[in-house]
Scaffold this motif. Structure first.
Motif, PDB file in Angstrom:
ATOM      1  N   PHE A  71      46.078  31.175  16.643  1.00  0.00           N
ATOM      2  CA  PHE A  71      45.841  31.025  15.716  1.00  0.00           C
ATOM      3  C   PHE A  71      44.938  30.153  14.163  1.00  0.00           C
ATOM      4  O   PHE A  71      44.821  30.995  13.396  1.00  0.00           O
ATOM      5  CB  PHE A  71      47.134  30.323  15.302  1.00  0.00           C
ATOM      6  CG  PHE A  71      48.445  30.879  15.832  1.00  0.00           C
ATOM      7  CD1 PHE A  71      49.517  32.242  15.337  1.00  0.00           C
ATOM      8  CD2 PHE A  71      49.081  30.058  16.642  1.00  0.00           C
ATOM      9  CE1 PHE A  71      50.043  33.023  15.453  1.00  0.00           C
ATOM     10  CE2 PHE A  71      49.979  30.966  17.605  1.00  0.00           C
ATOM     11  CZ  PHE A  71      50.597  32.557  17.482  1.00  0.00           C
ATOM     12  N   ASP A  72      44.022  29.423  15.294  1.00  0.00           N
ATOM     13  CA  ASP A  72      43.190  28.551  14.533  1.00  0.00           C
ATOM     14  C   ASP A  72      41.763  29.727  14.550  1.00  0.00           C
ATOM     15  O   ASP A  72      41.432  30.071  13.915  1.00  0.00           O
ATOM     16  CB  ASP A  72      42.221  27.690  14.790  1.00  0.00           C
ATOM     17  CG  ASP A  72      43.594  26.519  14.966  1.00  0.00           C
ATOM     18  OD1 ASP A  72      43.430  26.157  13.677  1.00  0.00           O
ATOM     19  OD2 ASP A  72      43.850  26.094  15.981  1.00  0.00           O
ATOM     20  N   TYR A  73      41.427  30.742  15.937  1.00  0.00           N
ATOM     21  CA  TYR A  73      40.141  31.591  15.506  1.00  0.00           C
ATOM     22  C   TYR A  73      41.189  32.880  14.587  1.00  0.00           C
ATOM     23  O   TYR A  73      39.763  33.009  14.497  1.00  0.00           O
ATOM     24  CB  TYR A  73      40.194  32.385  16.778  1.00  0.00           C
ATOM     25  CG  TYR A  73      39.523  33.546  17.152  1.00  0.00           C
ATOM     26  CD1 TYR A  73      38.434  32.203  17.486  1.00  0.00           C
ATOM     27  CD2 TYR A  73      39.747  34.295  17.210  1.00  0.00           C
ATOM     28  CE1 TYR A  73      36.848  33.243  17.733  1.00  0.00           C
ATOM     29  CE2 TYR A  73      38.742  35.432  17.384  1.00  0.00           C
ATOM     30  CZ  TYR A  73      37.429  34.735  17.564  1.00  0.00           C
ATOM     31  OH  TYR A  73      36.129  35.808  17.049  1.00  0.00           O
ATOM     32  N   SER A  74      41.906  32.727  14.546  1.00  0.00           N
ATOM     33  CA  SER A  74      43.104  34.019  13.913  1.00  0.00           C
ATOM     34  C   SER A  74      42.167  33.489  12.258  1.00  0.00           C
ATOM     35  O   SER A  74      41.662  34.233  11.507  1.00  0.00           O
ATOM     36  CB  SER A  74      43.612  34.362  13.600  1.00  0.00           C
ATOM     37  OG  SER A  74      44.160  35.268  15.250  1.00  0.00           O
ATOM     38  N   ALA A  75      42.886  32.708  11.997  1.00  0.00           N
ATOM     39  CA  ALA A  75      41.854  32.177  10.505  1.00  0.00           C
ATOM     40  C   ALA A  75      41.070  31.973  10.016  1.00  0.00           C
ATOM     41  O   ALA A  75      40.766  32.291   9.138  1.00  0.00           O
ATOM     42  CB  ALA A  75      43.060  30.567  10.033  1.00  0.00           C
ATOM     43  N   ILE A  97      35.654  14.130  36.648  1.00  0.00           N
ATOM     44  CA  ILE A  97      36.687  15.036  35.844  1.00  0.00           C
ATOM     45  C   ILE A  97      35.817  15.789  34.947  1.00  0.00           C
ATOM     46  O   ILE A  97      34.881  16.041  34.624  1.00  0.00           O
ATOM     47  CB  ILE A  97      36.870  13.488  34.712  1.00  0.00           C
ATOM     48  CG1 ILE A  97      36.862  11.874  35.241  1.00  0.00           C
ATOM     49  CG2 ILE A  97      37.412  14.354  33.714  1.00  0.00           C
ATOM     50  CD1 ILE A  97      37.236  11.505  34.065  1.00  0.00           C
ATOM     51  N   GLY A  98      36.332  16.850  34.684  1.00  0.00           N
ATOM     52  CA  GLY A  98      36.796  17.695  34.589  1.00  0.00           C
ATOM     53  C   GLY A  98      37.218  18.300  33.417  1.00  0.00           C
ATOM     54  O   GLY A  98      38.154  17.581  33.213  1.00  0.00           O
ATOM     55  N   PHE A  99      37.484  19.566  32.551  1.00  0.00           N
ATOM     56  CA  PHE A  99      38.102  19.697  31.377  1.00  0.00           C
ATOM     57  C   PHE A  99      37.681  20.864  30.748  1.00  0.00           C
ATOM     58  O   PHE A  99      36.517  21.888  31.057  1.00  0.00           O
ATOM     59  CB  PHE A  99      36.799  18.764  29.840  1.00  0.00           C
ATOM     60  CG  PHE A  99      35.801  19.197  29.182  1.00  0.00           C
ATOM     61  CD1 PHE A  99      35.676  20.068  28.634  1.00  0.00           C
ATOM     62  CD2 PHE A  99      34.724  18.349  30.819  1.00  0.00           C
ATOM     63  CE1 PHE A  99      33.974  19.966  27.839  1.00  0.00           C
ATOM     64  CE2 PHE A  99      33.089  18.508  30.437  1.00  0.00           C
ATOM     65  CZ  PHE A  99      33.238  19.235  29.485  1.00  0.00           C
ATOM     66  N   GLU A 100      38.950  21.544  30.012  1.00  0.00           N
ATOM     67  CA  GLU A 100      38.665  22.717  29.166  1.00  0.00           C
ATOM     68  C   GLU A 100      38.065  22.672  28.124  1.00  0.00           C
ATOM     69  O   GLU A 100      38.523  22.002  27.643  1.00  0.00           O
ATOM     70  CB  GLU A 100      40.455  23.566  29.570  1.00  0.00           C
ATOM     71  CG  GLU A 100      40.965  23.333  30.601  1.00  0.00           C
ATOM     72  CD  GLU A 100      42.459  22.999  30.532  1.00  0.00           C
ATOM     73  OE1 GLU A 100      43.169  24.111  31.046  1.00  0.00           O
ATOM     74  OE2 GLU A 100      43.271  22.831  28.954  1.00  0.00           O
ATOM     75  N   ILE A 101      37.147  24.148  28.183  1.00  0.00           N
ATOM     76  CA  ILE A 101      37.010  23.801  26.548  1.00  0.00           C
ATOM     77  C   ILE A 101      38.016  25.182  25.563  1.00  0.00           C
ATOM     78  O   ILE A 101      38.395  26.510  26.693  1.00  0.00           O
ATOM     79  CB  ILE A 101      35.267  24.614  26.496  1.00  0.00           C
ATOM     80  CG1 ILE A 101      35.067  24.040  27.438  1.00  0.00           C
ATOM     81  CG2 ILE A 101      34.685  25.280  25.135  1.00  0.00           C
ATOM     82  CD1 ILE A 101      32.739  24.218  28.059  1.00  0.00           C
ATOM     83  N   GLN A 102      38.774  24.769  24.296  1.00  0.00           N
ATOM     84  CA  GLN A 102      38.932  25.655  23.671  1.00  0.00           C
ATOM     85  C   GLN A 102      37.993  25.891  22.782  1.00  0.00           C
ATOM     86  O   GLN A 102      37.622  25.340  22.221  1.00  0.00           O
ATOM     87  CB  GLN A 102      39.840  24.194  23.014  1.00  0.00           C
ATOM     88  CG  GLN A 102      41.278  25.467  22.559  1.00  0.00           C
ATOM     89  CD  GLN A 102      42.813  24.551  22.838  1.00  0.00           C
ATOM     90  OE1 GLN A 102      42.547  23.566  22.436  1.00  0.00           O
ATOM     91  NE2 GLN A 102      43.998  25.729  22.391  1.00  0.00           N
ATOM     92  N   ILE A 103      38.480  27.031  22.759  1.00  0.00           N
ATOM     93  CA  ILE A 103      38.079  28.918  21.729  1.00  0.00           C
ATOM     94  C   ILE A 103      38.603  28.809  20.679  1.00  0.00           C
ATOM     95  O   ILE A 103      39.497  29.713  20.572  1.00  0.00           O
ATOM     96  CB  ILE A 103      38.079  30.080  22.659  1.00  0.00           C
ATOM     97  CG1 ILE A 103      37.081  28.837  24.181  1.00  0.00           C
ATOM     98  CG2 ILE A 103      36.578  30.775  21.483  1.00  0.00           C
ATOM     99  CD1 ILE A 103      35.506  28.402  23.829  1.00  0.00           C
ATOM    100  N   GLU A 104      38.821  28.019  19.553  1.00  0.00           N
ATOM    101  CA  GLU A 104      39.455  27.799  18.840  1.00  0.00           C
ATOM    102  C   GLU A 104      38.519  28.820  17.458  1.00  0.00           C
ATOM    103  O   GLU A 104      39.095  28.939  16.152  1.00  0.00           O
ATOM    104  CB  GLU A 104      40.496  27.038  18.103  1.00  0.00           C
ATOM    105  CG  GLU A 104      40.639  26.204  19.148  1.00  0.00           C
ATOM    106  CD  GLU A 104      40.948  25.313  18.854  1.00  0.00           C
ATOM    107  OE1 GLU A 104      42.476  25.421  18.248  1.00  0.00           O
ATOM    108  OE2 GLU A 104      40.791  24.059  19.409  1.00  0.00           O
ATOM    109  N   THR A 105      37.227  29.311  17.195  1.00  0.00           N
ATOM    110  CA  THR A 105      35.954  29.132  15.872  1.00  0.00           C
ATOM    111  C   THR A 105      35.391  29.965  16.054  1.00  0.00           C
ATOM    112  O   THR A 105      35.158  30.426  17.373  1.00  0.00           O
ATOM    113  CB  THR A 105      35.645  28.288  15.897  1.00  0.00           C
ATOM    114  OG1 THR A 105      34.294  27.736  16.785  1.00  0.00           O
ATOM    115  CG2 THR A 105      36.545  26.492  15.309  1.00  0.00           C
ATOM    116  N   SER A 106      34.863  31.193  15.018  1.00  0.00           N
ATOM    117  CA  SER A 106      34.519  32.071  15.745  1.00  0.00           C
ATOM    118  C   SER A 106      32.634  31.723  16.537  1.00  0.00           C
ATOM    119  O   SER A 106      32.289  32.247  16.350  1.00  0.00           O
ATOM    120  CB  SER A 106      33.492  32.644  13.899  1.00  0.00           C
ATOM    121  OG  SER A 106      33.230  32.186  12.733  1.00  0.00           O
TER     122      SER A 106
END
Length: 432
Positions: A260-264, A220-229
């Motif tokens: 949107f999370d990253y921009s905010a 089982i693999g997974f994606e990493i979501q980049i949403e924070t500085s």
């Protein structure tokens, strides 16, 4: 023939042997950390559907709604091309392929969302939604109606929602196992990752599940979501995202940019939160360099401007989405997010136009390279890899047909794949 040259050397064979021995650990690390692209199909987009909205007919419903939007706001090739600024030569091929795609395979990658799109719910309600998602995906796989890739986005591993995220993942994966097993196209998304230790925790979680269900380690693999500085730059100045890839221990399949999370997080005001903001370009450039050669793929984010309302408003939203998608493709972000059925026509129009307009030149260059024929551009193995990868992307999404690619290049699909994933250090021409 000229005079035969006398070849002499000064070094003994032991010198080369010692150097090779000293570099053996580096050779092994290169193979481990930079295995290259896996060579499998990469979807052109990911569609997020809240867990309480996902249903057995979601894929077909999105396709039908996208076709209805075309019928209402751009009913023929000429009108669709006029909205998007497509040249005459691409108008009919793009339009006909977009319609065919929406009828045959409207969604390439679907993520049932239990995070922002779902929100906090009573535990019994989220349990039931996760179990239903597993059942519906298993049924779709069994009947051949599934998207090529499907899975869930769980809640993140921050303290406030950690237990809920773990339980939802457990309910979902267990449901798939008991319904017949994990599908080949299973994809999991871990959102709002800020520290590599959270990635390591996800690895340990999946290891525990694999052990509990008797699965092959690493299945089982997974994606990493980049949403924070913090996921881009750590407090010590290092690129956190590169450390996250290593922390995944070979399980990371993708890095997804959260517009949107990253921009905010950086304080960008709502009116300027978009995937073409300079802050977004910086984050994705760091992601791109960190992921290069590792086999981890990149995905752009989404636009929150929906193509709804009167025709003029829909056309404006279509032009925006088309432009952002073309911009991303030129920057080698071959995947993005789509949040509404109305985004599907312009997603596929942008992708198909991108591959069709460059097809003849790319095919001709690759054919010359494969045949060792000179031309006005001197290509190298790395360029042949890029050319074949471009053509394979076009084949996988439906922008190109194998017959036309084979005719133009003289290569089979296996030949294209041979150029797209050469052995490390291999500078020879092969795969025809």
């Amino acid at each position: 023939m000229g005079q035969q040259e006398k070849v002499t050397t000064s070094l003994t064979g032991s010198v080369s042997e010692k150097i090779s021995a000293s570099l053996a650990p580096v050779d092994a690390e290169l193979e481990r950390a930079y295995p290259g692209d896996p060579g499998t199909r990469q979807p052109v987009h990911t569609v997020y559907v809240p867990g309480d909205v996902f249903a057995a007919d979601t894929l077909r419903s999105w396709g039908d709604r996208a076709l209805a939007a075309l019928d209402e706001h751009a009913p023929d090739a000429a009108s669709f091309a006029a909205v998007l600024g497509l040249p005459d030569g691409l108008a009919e091929p793009v339009h006909s392929r977009v319609r065919a795609k929406l009828e045959r395979e409207p969604i390439e990658d679907l993520r049932v969302d239990f995070e922002d799109g779902y929100g906090p719910r009573p535990d019994t309600e989220e349990d039931e939604a996760a179990a239903r998602a597993a059942r519906l995906i298993a049924e779709a796989c069994a009947t051949g109606t599934a998207a090529p890739y499907m899975g869930i986005r769980m809640k993140c591993l921050e303290a406030a929602v950690r237990d809920r995220g773990i339980r939802t993942l457990d309910v979902f994966l267990t449901g798939l196992i008991e319904a017949g097993g994990l599908p080949e196209g299973l994809v999991l998304t871990l959102p709002k990752v800020t520290y590599p230790e959270q990635v390591t925790a996800m690895v340990r979680l999946l290891e525990a599940f694999e052990k509990a269900r008797g699965l092959e380690p690493g299945r089982i693999g997974f994606e990493i979501q980049i949403e924070t500085s913090q996921s881009i730059l750590a407090t010590d100045g290092t690129a956190t995202v590169a450390r996250m890839i290593q922390a995944a221990e070979g399980r990371a399949t993708g890095l997804h940019y959260g517009t949107f999370d990253y921009s905010a997080c950086l304080g960008v005001s709502a009116a300027y939160q978009a995937s073409d903001h300079p802050a977004a370009d910086h984050a994705k450039a760091v992601m791109q360099v960190a992921a290069a050669g590792t086999g981890v793929r990149l995905s752009d984010g989404s636009t929150n401007v929906l193509p709804v309302g009167p025709t003029e408003q829909v056309h404006d939203a279509w032009r925006l989405h088309y432009g952002l998608t073309r911009r991303a493709l030129a920057r080698a972000y071959y995947q993005g997010w789509d949040m509404h059925p109305g985004h599907l026509p312009t997603r596929y129009a942008a992708v198909f136009a991108f591959y069709r307009e460059g097809f003849e030149q790319a095919a001709a260059r690759l054919a010359r390279y494969a045949g060792r024929v000179g031309g006005d551009v001197m290509d190298e193995p790395a360029t042949a890899k890029a050319l074949s990868g471009y053509l394979l992307h076009g084949l996988d999404c439906g922008a190109l047909d194998l017959a036309e690619v084979s005719e133009a290049t003289g290569l089979t699909r296996a030949g294209l794949e041979g150029f797209a994933k050469p052995r490390r250090g291999d500078l020879t021409v092969s795969g025809t």
